[in-house]
Write an enzyme that holds these catalytic residues in place. Structure first.
Site, mmCIF file in Angstrom:
data_model
loop_
_atom_site.group_PDB
_atom_site.id
_atom_site.type_symbol
_atom_site.label_atom_id
_atom_site.label_comp_id
_atom_site.label_asym_id
_atom_site.label_seq_id
_atom_site.Cartn_x
_atom_site.Cartn_y
_atom_site.Cartn_z
ATOM 1 N N LYS A 11 81.703 61.422 60.120
ATOM 2 C CA LYS A 11 81.303 61.776 58.754
ATOM 3 C C LYS A 11 82.422 62.574 58.112
ATOM 4 O O LYS A 11 82.980 63.494 58.724
ATOM 5 C CB LYS A 11 80.028 62.623 58.789
ATOM 6 C CG LYS A 11 79.705 63.362 57.508
ATOM 7 C CD LYS A 11 78.843 64.581 57.780
ATOM 8 C CE LYS A 11 79.532 65.645 58.585
ATOM 9 N NZ LYS A 11 80.427 66.542 57.830
ATOM 10 N N GLY A 100 84.161 69.335 62.099
ATOM 11 C CA GLY A 100 83.867 69.115 60.697
ATOM 12 C C GLY A 100 83.650 67.665 60.317
ATOM 13 O O GLY A 100 83.591 67.333 59.134
ATOM 14 N N ILE A 101 83.511 66.782 61.315
ATOM 15 C CA ILE A 101 83.264 65.368 61.035
ATOM 16 C C ILE A 101 81.955 64.892 61.678
ATOM 17 O O ILE A 101 81.737 63.689 61.853
ATOM 18 C CB ILE A 101 84.446 64.470 61.478
ATOM 19 C CG1 ILE A 101 84.828 64.721 62.940
ATOM 20 C CG2 ILE A 101 85.638 64.665 60.557
ATOM 21 C CD1 ILE A 101 85.913 63.771 63.464
ATOM 22 N N GLY A 104 78.846 65.454 66.942
ATOM 23 C CA GLY A 104 77.598 65.646 67.675
ATOM 24 C C GLY A 104 76.390 65.165 66.891
ATOM 25 O O GLY A 104 75.450 64.598 67.460
ATOM 26 N N SER A 105 76.418 65.373 65.580
ATOM 27 C CA SER A 105 75.319 64.903 64.727
ATOM 28 C C SER A 105 75.272 63.383 64.693
ATOM 29 O O SER A 105 74.192 62.778 64.712
ATOM 30 C CB SER A 105 75.490 65.445 63.307
ATOM 31 O OG SER A 105 75.434 66.854 63.294
ATOM 32 N N ALA A 106 76.440 62.758 64.630
ATOM 33 C CA ALA A 106 76.498 61.290 64.643
ATOM 34 C C ALA A 106 75.968 60.743 65.958
ATOM 35 O O ALA A 106 75.285 59.709 65.985
ATOM 36 C CB ALA A 106 77.929 60.816 64.409
ATOM 37 N N ASP A 138 73.407 67.927 59.688
ATOM 38 C CA ASP A 138 74.148 66.698 59.402
ATOM 39 C C ASP A 138 73.500 65.456 60.007
ATOM 40 O O ASP A 138 73.988 64.345 59.781
ATOM 41 C CB ASP A 138 75.588 66.798 59.927
ATOM 42 C CG ASP A 138 76.503 67.558 58.969
ATOM 43 O OD1 ASP A 138 76.165 67.642 57.773
ATOM 44 O OD2 ASP A 138 77.547 68.056 59.429
#
Length: 294
Positions: A11, A100-101, A104-106, A138
């Site tokens: 992200k 910041g991408i 872990g959320s993805a 996120d």
């Protein structure tokens, strides 16, 4: 069940405005979010119990399995869906962590999509959406994994149609904790950074079919409010931005999320590839990806 696979795409926050801090301590944000063509890969196979194995070049950076957001998301969904079919996850980790991408959320979002497929759940099942929000700010945007304007604490998503934007992503392989960046921003509970007139003047983003140049022109008028506090914590972010800015053909250079990953948007893929090669040559210890945002 045959092994199912999903990509957890990186992200990228093309803009990030901190509207203020709520009385409950959470920060209200407004962000234009795109997704890159680099991704972790998560697979789910039959197994007697919930398990997670990490592989890949950045597997060691994932930490303890019980702390992984894949594990957390699966457990939370299991609490809400009777007889949820779980199994053994294998995570091929290629995205840097605390970067910041949304890596872990993805991954957590990919786990929820896999569990939805394995259990015949609709992707808009309210339980799935609830778990996404509970797992991390996120995760809802990564669950959809498509360009949008994200507002609130990450729960409100307005889809956007972006052109394919040639880009370079660079991370100096130094983790930055999101909580530290927000602490450095220094907002008190209930404090607003923008007034009603600022919200009314929120930009009208380009319509479907607009060019990369149109988008860059609009994006350049915005910023990432977390870039300055993150750079105070890790000055190397300034070095990354300088390295990207020094390449030929970089139209827009900015930090993503809470850092330390930064991105540049280019006119064409050839310029992006040359820029990535130059940065990798000059900074072999950095993580560099040339590709497309959309």
């Amino acid at each position: 069940m045959l092994a199912l696979t999903e990509d957890g795409r990186a992200k990228v926050n093309l803009t990030l405005r901190v509207v203020g801090r709520r009385v409950d301590g959470y920060h209200d944000l407004e962000s234009v979010v795109a997704f890159a063509d680099c991704a972790d890969r998560l697979s789910l196979a039959d197994g007697p119990e919930l398990r997670l194995t990490t592989t890949g070049p950045l597997a060691e950076a994932c930490g303890e399995t019980v702390d992984n957001l894949v594990f957390k998301a699966a457990q939370l969904l299991g609490d809400r869906v009777a007889d949820l079919r779980l199994g053994e996850f294998t995570l091929d980790k290629v995205l840097p962590v605390a970067a910041g991408i949304g890596g872990g959320s993805a991954d957590a979002a990919a786990a929820l999509r896999l569990l939805a497929r394995a259990n015949g759940l609709a992707i808009d099942d309210t339980r799935l959406l609830e778990v996404a929000q509970l797992t991390g700010a996120d995760v809802p945007v990564c669950l959809a994994s498509r360009a949008c304007v994200m507002t609130g604490v990450g729960e409100t998503l307005l889809p956007l149609t972006l052109p394919k934007m040639p880009c370079v992503l660079v991370n100096p392989r130094i983790p930055v904790a999101t909580k530290d960046v927000f602490r450095a921003l220094g907002l008190r509970n209930g404090e607003l950074l923008v007034g009603a007139s600022d919200v009314i003047r929120a930009p009208a983003w380009p319509e479907a079919g607009s060019s990369v140049e149109d988008w860059v022109e609009m994006l350049a008028a915005s910023s990432n409010d977390l870039e300055a506090p993150a750079t105070r914590i890790q000055p190397v972010i300034g070095d990354v931005i300088s390295a990207l800015s020094a390449t030929n053909g970089a139209w827009l250079v900015r930090m993503s999320g809470s850092g330390a990953t930064c991105f540049a948007i280019f006119e064409n893929t050839a310029d992006a590839q040359r820029a990535a090669q130059k940065i990798q040559l000059n900074h072999p210890q950095w993580w560099v990806h040339a590709g497309l945002l959309s």
